[in-house]
Design an enzyme around this catalytic site. Structure first.
Site, short mmCIF file in Angstrom:
data_model
loop_
_atom_site.label_atom_id
_atom_site.label_comp_id
_atom_site.label_asym_id
_atom_site.label_seq_id
_atom_site.Cartn_x
_atom_site.Cartn_y
_atom_site.Cartn_z
N CYS A 319 -11.79 -1.79 0.02
CA CYS A 319 -10.78 -2.86 -0.16
C CYS A 319 -10.37 -3.31 1.24
O CYS A 319 -9.32 -2.94 1.74
CB CYS A 319 -9.60 -2.35 -0.96
SG CYS A 319 -10.04 -1.65 -2.58
N GLY A 323 -8.90 -6.76 7.11
CA GLY A 323 -9.94 -6.41 8.07
C GLY A 323 -9.50 -5.56 9.23
O GLY A 323 -10.31 -5.23 10.10
N GLY A 324 -8.22 -5.18 9.27
CA GLY A 324 -7.74 -4.38 10.39
C GLY A 324 -8.44 -3.03 10.51
O GLY A 324 -8.90 -2.65 11.58
N ASP A 343 -14.33 -6.96 -0.54
CA ASP A 343 -13.06 -7.33 -1.16
C ASP A 343 -13.35 -8.31 -2.28
O ASP A 343 -14.35 -9.05 -2.22
CB ASP A 343 -12.12 -7.97 -0.13
CG ASP A 343 -10.66 -7.92 -0.58
OD1 ASP A 343 -9.98 -6.94 -0.23
OD2 ASP A 343 -10.23 -8.83 -1.30
N ASP A 482 -8.71 2.23 1.08
CA ASP A 482 -7.31 1.88 1.35
C ASP A 482 -6.86 1.08 0.14
O ASP A 482 -6.95 -0.15 0.13
CB ASP A 482 -7.20 1.09 2.65
CG ASP A 482 -5.76 0.80 3.02
OD1 ASP A 482 -4.95 1.73 3.00
OD2 ASP A 482 -5.45 -0.38 3.29
N CYS A 533 -0.02 2.34 1.38
CA CYS A 533 1.19 2.01 2.15
C CYS A 533 2.40 2.06 1.23
O CYS A 533 3.21 1.13 1.19
CB CYS A 533 1.06 0.64 2.82
SG CYS A 533 0.75 -0.72 1.68
#
Length: 618
Positions: A319, A323-324, A343, A482, A533
């Protein structure tokens, strides 16, 4: 800073009383009024939760700790975390450039510093490193002293600041009321843009100084939440104003209007208020050192490190948007190997491509793919189009389509790894071209529209985004999941009432389904990292419990570096009889939980790293 605010208030009170020659009773009333104004025109939000969700979190964290977490979530971190693109620059070079930029802009930073301390349960970071980090805290821009993270740079911000909004009895300041999402962006350093303004004082002209307050969702009689305010409403500064009492303690700063009131509600875009006096002051890095730096939360950088990518490996970011972490992984691999970024959103995949190009990375291949359909079965039918070969076959990912949108029999083949930049298309014969097939009227109408208007963005064979139908099991050395989550760890956050116990459970179910896909894609001997997160144990520790109980070949692996806290041990029993199992003793030190109320001052985040053993016995 507080002393300065009290002195200013005292000076104003003395001047006001002298001019008006008030009686003692009038003086007392004026003081009450001024104190009330001081409390009103401040930033002291209270985060509202769904009552059942609040009870659940209190069971998990304890009442005092959860109150601290809630307060921390309403504030941004006191620093910005920058990841340096080591393929183009160095931390020292970036620090020198940023210092020059800040000198030219006159930026000042007032905070004490960034507390990066060793987790007591970890021996990864020694005391000498902590002392060295502390010695750098009087500087506004510092390099991270954690071993392996020297390419991370911290830039200090400051706040909360007390602001004099110019309140006078019976003469409130001109005011602009913004949406909650706009306010959260402003607290992170953004300006106030036209679409974010909900209401405004009358007679506001371009160049006026205005107080900026926030409209936060309120409970509705039907049990839902909403604003219930018409955009363009006039604010008079009176108790009869919409959200007059709800705005108490929700003032985020002061700015200069770039448009008149009429212009604000007539325009569709652009900056409406230039924020020049903020409660929290964080430097903006928009268009700064493009390609050399990337603004990223510290726990997200740690998640990429936990994956421990190596040169030449084949890695999947399931996921990947925005793009970090994908680009962080590629840089850790020195841009040597293959990083697949997937994605399900077309636009988000394009964003990943743009970021990779900006950072100069060539080992990243992007696909549009739903993470719930990431696995392609070996005995799949002919319409399963993604063939993922192993490393012995040069890591070829072959995307084939037996018939294009118009049935023209075109296939697209993309070579990645050693031939990452080679893409060619070839015409292939359609073995069933002569077979009679039934075409529905709907298909005929659809094809007619395509011929008239051209193929849509998602159907275009020559489009910028490749579609994938999945990857073969055991085809990746490492996988990062993630997972999409409730995002209850992101900050600043001014509202949390939208999540319910049911919605939190649904997040957990969704993540388990994605994890089921991810675990199939990692080869035996590989690594799987799961991160979120959110502060919700049901999406963190409960997922780990599910993974370990369901897949006996998985085991928790140590993470390096380890600066986060321990996970939650135990279980939670709900009133409806549902039992949520968390970690067991001994497992808590193998995960990393980032607490927004801790001295690290990060977002709420969770990382679990799994080592994948032999799958033969499953």
């Amino acid at each position: 800073m507080k002393k300065k605010g009290r002195n200013l208030l005292a000076a104003f009170r003395q001047t006001f009383l002298t001019l008006q020659n008030m009686t003692p009773q009038a003086e007392a009333e004026a003081e009450i009024q001024l104190n009330a104004a001081s409390a009103r025109y401040s930033y002291n939000p209270i985060l509202r939760w769904n009552p059942q969700v609040e009870d659940y979190f209190i069971k998990a964290y304890g009442s005092l700790h959860f109150a601290q977490i809630s307060k921390a979530l309403t504030r941004p971190s006191c620093y910005s975390c920058i990841r340096v693109n080591t393929l183009k620059s160095t931390s020292d070079a970036v620090i020198e450039k940023l210092q020059e930029i800040m000198r030219k802009s006159g930026s000042q930073n007032d905070v004490v510093g960034i507390n990066l301390k060793e987790n007591k349960a970890s021996n990864d970071i020694d005391l000498d490193m902590v002392e060295k980090q502390s010695s750098l805290q009087n500087e506004s821009i510092t390099k991270c002293q954690i071993p392996g993270l020297e390419y991370v740079v911290f830039v200090k911000g400051s706040g909360p600041h007390e602001i004099d909004y110019g309140y006078l009895p019976d003469k409130p300041p001109k005011e602009v009321l913004v949406s909650r999402k706009c306010a959260e962006a402003v607290l992170r350093g953004a300006q106030v843009y036209v679409p974010g303004i909900m209401a405004c004082s009358s007679y506001v002209e371009e160049g006026d100084l205005v107080a900026v307050s926030v409209a936060v969702e309120q409970p509705f009689p039907d049990g839902g939440w909403g604003l219930g305010i018409t955009r363009g409403t006039v604010l008079q500064g009176l108790p009869t104003d919409p959200y007059h009492f709800e705005r108490h303690g929700l003032y985020i700063g002061q700015g200069t209007t770039m448009l008149s009131r009429a212009g604000i509600f007539r325009a569709s875009q652009g900056i409406a208020v230039d924020m020049n006096n903020r409660v929290f002051k964080l430097p903006s890095f928009y268009d700064v050192l493009e390609g050399e730096i990337f603004l990223q939360n510290l726990p997200s950088i740690i998640a990429a490190h936990a994956l421990d990518p190596q040169k030449g490996e084949r890695i999947l970011d399931m996921c990947a948007a925005p793009g970090g972490k994908t680009t962080a992984i590629a840089i850790l691999m020195k841009d040597e190997g293959e990083v697949i970024a997937a994605d399900r959103s077309h636009n988000k995949v394009i964003d990943i491509q743009k970021l990779a190009a900006e950072l100069g990375l060539t080992c990243i291949t992007t696909y549009k793919l739903d993470a719930l359909k990431a696995v392609r079965k070996r005995n799949g039918s002919s319409d399963m189009t993604t063939l993922c070969c192993n490393k012995d076959n040069n890591d070829v990912v072959n995307q084939r389509s037996d018939s294009g949108p118009l049935g023209n029999g075109v296939s697209s083949t993309t070579f990645v790894g050693s031939n990452a930049d080679t893409t060619f298309k070839e015409n292939v014969s359609n073995e069933k071209a002569n077979e009679r097939t039934y075409t529905s009227k709907a298909d005929i109408r659809k094809n007619t529209r395509r011929m008239r208007n051209g193929p849509g963005r998602n159907q275009s064979l020559g489009g910028r985004v490749e579609n994938s139908k999945g990857f073969l099991p055991n085809s990746f050395d490492r996988v990062l999941l993630d997972a999409p989550c409730s995002a209850l760890g992101l900050r600043p956050r001014l509202f949390a009432g939208e999540e319910t116990i049911e919605s939190l459970r649904n997040h957990g179910k969704y993540q388990r389904r994605m994890f089921d896909q991810a675990v199939q894609l990692v080869r035996p001997g590989g690594v799987l990292v799961y991160s979120t997160c959110t502060i919700n144990p049901g999406e963190n520790e409960a997922l780990v419990r599910y993974a370990l109980d369901t897949y006996k070949f998985l085991s928790l692996a140590p993470q390096h570096p380890r600066i986060g806290g321990a996970g939650l041990v135990g279980r939670c029993e709900f009133p409806d009889g549902y039992v949520e199992e968390w970690l067991r003793p001994g497992e808590e030190e193998l995960v990393q939980r980032f607490d927004p109320s801790s001295q690290l001052d990060t977002i709420g985040f969770f990382i679990a790293k799994f080592a994948v053993g032999p799958k033969d016995d499953i």
